[in-house]
Design a protein around this motif. Structure first.
Motif, PDB file in Angstrom:
ATOM      1  N   VAL A  53     -73.603 111.392  17.455  1.00  0.00           N
ATOM      2  CA  VAL A  53     -72.825 111.034  16.193  1.00  0.00           C
ATOM      3  C   VAL A  53     -74.649 111.463  15.409  1.00  0.00           C
ATOM      4  O   VAL A  53     -74.501 111.846  14.296  1.00  0.00           O
ATOM      5  N   ALA A  54     -75.302 109.976  16.102  1.00  0.00           N
ATOM      6  CA  ALA A  54     -76.108 109.110  15.326  1.00  0.00           C
ATOM      7  C   ALA A  54     -76.947 111.000  15.268  1.00  0.00           C
ATOM      8  O   ALA A  54     -78.355 110.784  14.324  1.00  0.00           O
ATOM      9  N   ARG A  55     -77.160 111.915  16.142  1.00  0.00           N
ATOM     10  CA  ARG A  55     -78.177 112.882  15.807  1.00  0.00           C
ATOM     11  C   ARG A  55     -77.342 114.176  15.277  1.00  0.00           C
ATOM     12  O   ARG A  55     -78.900 114.833  14.324  1.00  0.00           O
ATOM     13  N   LEU A  56     -76.109 114.608  15.176  1.00  0.00           N
ATOM     14  CA  LEU A  56     -76.038 114.678  14.124  1.00  0.00           C
ATOM     15  C   LEU A  56     -76.068 114.498  12.418  1.00  0.00           C
ATOM     16  O   LEU A  56     -76.750 115.503  11.695  1.00  0.00           O
ATOM     17  N   GLU A  57     -76.075 113.397  12.200  1.00  0.00           N
ATOM     18  CA  GLU A  57     -76.104 112.597  11.324  1.00  0.00           C
ATOM     19  C   GLU A  57     -78.007 113.337  10.601  1.00  0.00           C
ATOM     20  O   GLU A  57     -78.407 113.666   9.434  1.00  0.00           O
ATOM     21  N   GLY A  58     -78.845 112.330  12.012  1.00  0.00           N
ATOM     22  CA  GLY A  58     -80.188 113.040  11.975  1.00  0.00           C
ATOM     23  C   GLY A  58     -80.332 114.482  11.695  1.00  0.00           C
ATOM     24  O   GLY A  58     -81.387 115.026  10.642  1.00  0.00           O
ATOM     25  N   LEU A  59     -79.551 115.546  11.756  1.00  0.00           N
ATOM     26  CA  LEU A  59     -79.758 116.996  11.725  1.00  0.00           C
ATOM     27  C   LEU A  59     -80.297 116.884  10.544  1.00  0.00           C
ATOM     28  O   LEU A  59     -80.239 117.685   9.452  1.00  0.00           O
ATOM     29  N   LEU A  60     -78.194 116.329   9.653  1.00  0.00           N
ATOM     30  CA  LEU A  60     -78.102 116.795   8.197  1.00  0.00           C
ATOM     31  C   LEU A  60     -79.865 116.243   7.253  1.00  0.00           C
ATOM     32  O   LEU A  60     -79.948 116.786   6.453  1.00  0.00           O
ATOM     33  N   MET A  61     -79.739 114.641   7.192  1.00  0.00           N
ATOM     34  CA  MET A  61     -80.345 113.898   6.888  1.00  0.00           C
ATOM     35  C   MET A  61     -81.879 115.320   6.771  1.00  0.00           C
ATOM     36  O   MET A  61     -82.480 115.175   5.384  1.00  0.00           O
ATOM     37  N   LEU A  62     -82.494 115.542   8.089  1.00  0.00           N
ATOM     38  CA  LEU A  62     -84.094 115.882   7.884  1.00  0.00           C
ATOM     39  C   LEU A  62     -83.352 117.388   7.659  1.00  0.00           C
ATOM     40  O   LEU A  62     -84.494 118.239   7.234  1.00  0.00           O
ATOM     41  N   GLY A  63     -82.690 118.158   7.692  1.00  0.00           N
ATOM     42  CA  GLY A  63     -82.236 119.171   7.476  1.00  0.00           C
ATOM     43  C   GLY A  63     -82.706 120.132   8.448  1.00  0.00           C
ATOM     44  O   GLY A  63     -82.915 121.529   8.362  1.00  0.00           O
ATOM     45  N   TYR A  64     -82.847 120.128  10.012  1.00  0.00           N
ATOM     46  CA  TYR A  64     -82.993 120.671  11.043  1.00  0.00           C
ATOM     47  C   TYR A  64     -82.167 121.671  11.265  1.00  0.00           C
ATOM     48  O   TYR A  64     -81.610 121.298  11.277  1.00  0.00           O
ATOM     49  N   ASN A  65     -83.288 123.490  11.618  1.00  0.00           N
ATOM     50  CA  ASN A  65     -82.643 124.129  12.052  1.00  0.00           C
ATOM     51  C   ASN A  65     -81.211 125.165  10.134  1.00  0.00           C
ATOM     52  O   ASN A  65     -79.876 125.551  11.153  1.00  0.00           O
ATOM     53  N   SER A  66     -81.613 124.452   9.380  1.00  0.00           N
ATOM     54  CA  SER A  66     -79.986 124.486   8.117  1.00  0.00           C
ATOM     55  C   SER A  66     -80.229 126.028   8.066  1.00  0.00           C
ATOM     56  O   SER A  66     -81.573 126.712   7.872  1.00  0.00           O
ATOM     57  N   ASP A  67     -79.018 125.956   8.337  1.00  0.00           N
ATOM     58  CA  ASP A  67     -79.100 128.168   7.425  1.00  0.00           C
ATOM     59  C   ASP A  67     -78.348 128.337   6.409  1.00  0.00           C
ATOM     60  O   ASP A  67     -77.986 129.056   6.187  1.00  0.00           O
ATOM     61  N   ILE A  68     -78.334 126.796   5.794  1.00  0.00           N
ATOM     62  CA  ILE A  68     -77.624 127.183   4.087  1.00  0.00           C
ATOM     63  C   ILE A  68     -77.598 126.276   2.882  1.00  0.00           C
ATOM     64  O   ILE A  68     -77.629 124.820   4.311  1.00  0.00           O
ATOM     65  N   SER A  69     -77.797 126.575   2.072  1.00  0.00           N
ATOM     66  CA  SER A  69     -78.537 125.027   1.096  1.00  0.00           C
ATOM     67  C   SER A  69     -77.105 125.018   0.120  1.00  0.00           C
ATOM     68  O   SER A  69     -76.727 126.342  -0.972  1.00  0.00           O
ATOM     69  N   LEU A  70     -76.716 124.237   0.011  1.00  0.00           N
ATOM     70  CA  LEU A  70     -75.669 124.102  -0.756  1.00  0.00           C
ATOM     71  C   LEU A  70     -75.944 123.248  -2.073  1.00  0.00           C
ATOM     72  O   LEU A  70     -76.675 122.130  -2.731  1.00  0.00           O
ATOM     73  N   ARG A  71     -76.017 124.130  -3.404  1.00  0.00           N
ATOM     74  CA  ARG A  71     -76.153 123.467  -4.542  1.00  0.00           C
ATOM     75  C   ARG A  71     -75.189 123.234  -5.730  1.00  0.00           C
ATOM     76  O   ARG A  71     -74.045 123.735  -5.588  1.00  0.00           O
ATOM     77  N   VAL A  72     -75.280 122.259  -5.253  1.00  0.00           N
ATOM     78  CA  VAL A  72     -73.962 121.593  -5.934  1.00  0.00           C
ATOM     79  C   VAL A  72     -74.314 120.933  -7.667  1.00  0.00           C
ATOM     80  O   VAL A  72     -75.036 120.882  -8.253  1.00  0.00           O
ATOM     81  N   GLU A  73     -74.016 121.579  -8.424  1.00  0.00           N
ATOM     82  CA  GLU A  73     -73.593 121.806 -10.524  1.00  0.00           C
ATOM     83  C   GLU A  73     -72.889 121.126 -10.694  1.00  0.00           C
ATOM     84  O   GLU A  73     -71.499 121.178 -10.161  1.00  0.00           O
ATOM     85  N   THR A  74     -73.305 120.120 -11.662  1.00  0.00           N
ATOM     86  CA  THR A  74     -72.469 119.161 -12.185  1.00  0.00           C
ATOM     87  C   THR A  74     -71.668 120.186 -13.801  1.00  0.00           C
ATOM     88  O   THR A  74     -72.853 120.059 -14.788  1.00  0.00           O
ATOM     89  N   VAL A  75     -70.087 120.085 -13.642  1.00  0.00           N
ATOM     90  CA  VAL A  75     -69.707 120.567 -15.069  1.00  0.00           C
ATOM     91  C   VAL A  75     -70.013 119.816 -16.016  1.00  0.00           C
ATOM     92  O   VAL A  75     -70.516 118.291 -16.318  1.00  0.00           O
ATOM     93  N   ASP A  76     -70.142 120.492 -17.291  1.00  0.00           N
ATOM     94  CA  ASP A  76     -70.591 119.907 -18.200  1.00  0.00           C
ATOM     95  C   ASP A  76     -72.588 118.758 -18.353  1.00  0.00           C
ATOM     96  O   ASP A  76     -71.996 118.113 -19.328  1.00  0.00           O
ATOM     97  N   ALA A  77     -72.834 119.151 -17.482  1.00  0.00           N
ATOM     98  CA  ALA A  77     -74.355 118.615 -16.980  1.00  0.00           C
ATOM     99  C   ALA A  77     -75.283 119.211 -16.629  1.00  0.00           C
ATOM    100  O   ALA A  77     -75.109 120.397 -15.743  1.00  0.00           O
ATOM    101  N   ASP A  78     -76.811 118.874 -16.214  1.00  0.00           N
ATOM    102  CA  ASP A  78     -77.515 119.071 -15.795  1.00  0.00           C
ATOM    103  C   ASP A  78     -77.978 119.362 -14.798  1.00  0.00           C
ATOM    104  O   ASP A  78     -78.723 119.036 -13.990  1.00  0.00           O
ATOM    105  N   GLU A  79     -77.139 117.543 -14.029  1.00  0.00           N
ATOM    106  CA  GLU A  79     -77.245 117.668 -13.182  1.00  0.00           C
ATOM    107  C   GLU A  79     -77.242 118.086 -11.602  1.00  0.00           C
ATOM    108  O   GLU A  79     -76.071 118.713 -11.600  1.00  0.00           O
ATOM    109  N   VAL A  80     -77.849 118.637 -10.689  1.00  0.00           N
ATOM    110  CA  VAL A  80     -77.351 119.688  -9.610  1.00  0.00           C
ATOM    111  C   VAL A  80     -78.361 118.483  -8.575  1.00  0.00           C
ATOM    112  O   VAL A  80     -79.410 117.871  -8.255  1.00  0.00           O
TER     113      VAL A  80
END
Length: 488
Positions: A53-80
């Motif tokens: 689980v620690a290694r999985l968390e490291g993959l998320l934190m470092l973005g290692y071998n990431s194949d998708i970018s989640l772009r989370v846009e805030t409704v009625d705001a400029d925060e992304v």
């Protein structure tokens, strides 16, 4: 207050993902050896799941071998927010994500969320990788909303349990249970909705004094007003709280009239009813809408209930008490060291809610036993005094907490009156007493079979105790049998 939610993740689910990500050799970070047996051919399990689980968390934190970018846009705001993730993890954990990923056109998946959900979205994604998250009380609703939206049932259930256990975790003067009730109703979480409604009903006096009371919806208001199990000081307290709600919300006339007709005016003494008619602006404005109920209430207090029943059709909840904390309806009973031995107490209540019976009192004897044995489990004695084993029709033979409430004397004055006994058990949360359990039974000789059946009375830190003491409040509700035909 930080809180940790965990969901055990099977390492083999992520093994293909780890191999694809280049982790061909996994070193144990934390692990242990667990034996499944002691005989020849013993099977043992080597577990390094924490390291995985620690290694999985490291993959998320470092973005290692990431194949998708989640772009989370805030409704009625400029925060992304942009989170580098992995399609395999998202697809394995969520069918909703799996469908969205199959339909995407590029390496970026655009998600639009409200501001409160955007603020906790990274926590939500981390849960998909690690199966755990830490949260504070104000983050529960947006996280639950994300879990519901993306179909993460394990997280949704965990948050429902967390919210249900923390209904009294902050000052009730600030309040959050009404908001959680409305949210649960909106998303269809009936478990959370029912838990919130039960808490509101059993702790209504505190809720009525909180800042969130005026924010109660019409649906919640009507639901509460119809219940007979509300715990509050008096019916007058409920009317005064309703007056505040009506004044601040200014609903349409029909809603106000329907709400006012759910007040049980017969449970308010006549002198207080006179005061309301003279001084309450709401009562003056809607007097015609409740005139018949006030008339019946005055009649109820001035004549014998049995005589009144000959002339009025009064088979309605107007004449059924709720769980009032006033001394005329019962008594508080604090039992220190409740696991030690049997205890008893006595108290008096008014014979009936009618003013006609206001001078009549009933004395009650209450017996509490931490280790009560039903008759079938008690040892038998022969004529010579020898003890025989208990009857075989019993159970384990282990005593359990028990309470019996009986009148001190029988009287012809009880004719036409039945008594419902209710026992409230309070515990302390965040320095405040809250009602956590309610037990009700109807006949004097009837046992409360489920009374504290799972209660821990041995340890001072038990959730059923307050500083080592059992906080009870016994309420006796007299109900005129000839008036009330249905069980309330």
């Amino acid at each position: 207050m930080d809180y940790l939610l965990e969901n055990g993740l099977l390492a083999q689910v992520y093994l293909p993902f780890l191999l694809l990500a280049g982790w061909s050799h996994v070193q144990p970070v934390h692990g242990g050896l667990r034996a499944e047996g002691l005989s020849e051919g013993t099977t043992e399990v080597i577990s390094h799941s924490h390291g995985l689980v620690a290694r999985l968390e490291g993959l998320l934190m470092l973005g290692y071998n990431s194949d998708i970018s989640l772009r989370v846009e805030t409704v009625d705001a400029d925060e992304v927010k942009v989170i580098q993730a992995h399609t395999l993890v998202l697809s394995l954990q969520s069918r909703v994500f799996d469908e969205m990923l199959r339909k995407r056109n590029g390496s970026t998946l655009v998600l639009r969320e409200m501001a409160e959900r955007t603020a906790v979205f990274d926590k939500f994604i981390r849960y998909l990788y690690c199966g755990e998250l830490s949260l504070q009380l104000d983050q529960a609703t947006p996280l639950h909303n994300l879990a519901t939206k993306y179909g993460i049932s394990s997280l949704q259930q965990g948050l429902t349990q967390y919210m249900s256990h923390n209904l009294a975790s902050v000052s009730l003067s600030a309040g959050h249970v009404v908001g959680w009730y409305h949210y649960a109703t909106t998303v269809g979480d009936m478990v959370l909705r029912d838990n919130c409604l039960q808490f509101l009903s059993w702790n209504l006096s505190s809720v009525l004094q909180s800042a969130e009371w005026p924010s109660a919806s019409v649906e919640l208001l009507m639901t509460l007003l119809q219940r007979s199990d509300l715990v509050l000081k008096s019916e007058l307290e409920l009317f005064e709280a309703l007056e505040i709600w009506l004044t601040q919300n200014n609903p349409e006339s029909l809603t106000a009239e329907n709400a006012l007709r759910l007040v049980r005016y017969a449970m308010i003494p006549p002198h207080e009813l006179f005061h309301l008619q003279r001084n309450s602006a709401i009562m003056k404005y809607y007097h015609e809408s409740v005139r018949d109920l006030l008339y019946m209430s005055y009649q109820f207090h001035s004549a014998s209930p049995l005589q009144l029943a000959k002339f009025f059709d009064v088979n309605c909840s107007l004449f059924v008490p709720r769980n009032y904390l006033s001394p005329m309806w019962g008594s508080q009973w604090i039992i220190s060291n409740p696991a030690r031995d049997d205890r008893s107490t006595s108290f008096q209540t008014q014979l009936g809610p009618s003013g006609f019976d206001s001078s009549k009192r009933v004395t009650w004897n209450a017996l509490f036993s931490p280790r009560w044995l039903p008759l079938s489990l008690r040892p038998l004695y022969t004529e010579q005094g020898a003890m025989q084993p208990p009857r075989p029709d019993g159970g384990s033979g282990v005593g359990r907490p028990h309470i019996i409430i009986t009148p001190a004397t029988s009287s012809v004055d009880f004719a036409g009156v039945s008594f419902q006994k209710t026992v409230l058990i309070s515990t302390k949360q965040q320095g405040k007493l809250v009602v956590r359990h309610v037990f009700s039974f109807h006949q004097s000789t009837e046992e409360v079979c489920d009374f504290l059946v799972d209660g821990d009375l041995q340890h001072r830190t038990s959730e059923h105790l307050v500083d080592g003491s059992l906080f009870l409040h016994i309420i006796v509700k007299p109900i005129y049998q000839t008036l009330i035909a249905t069980k309330q």
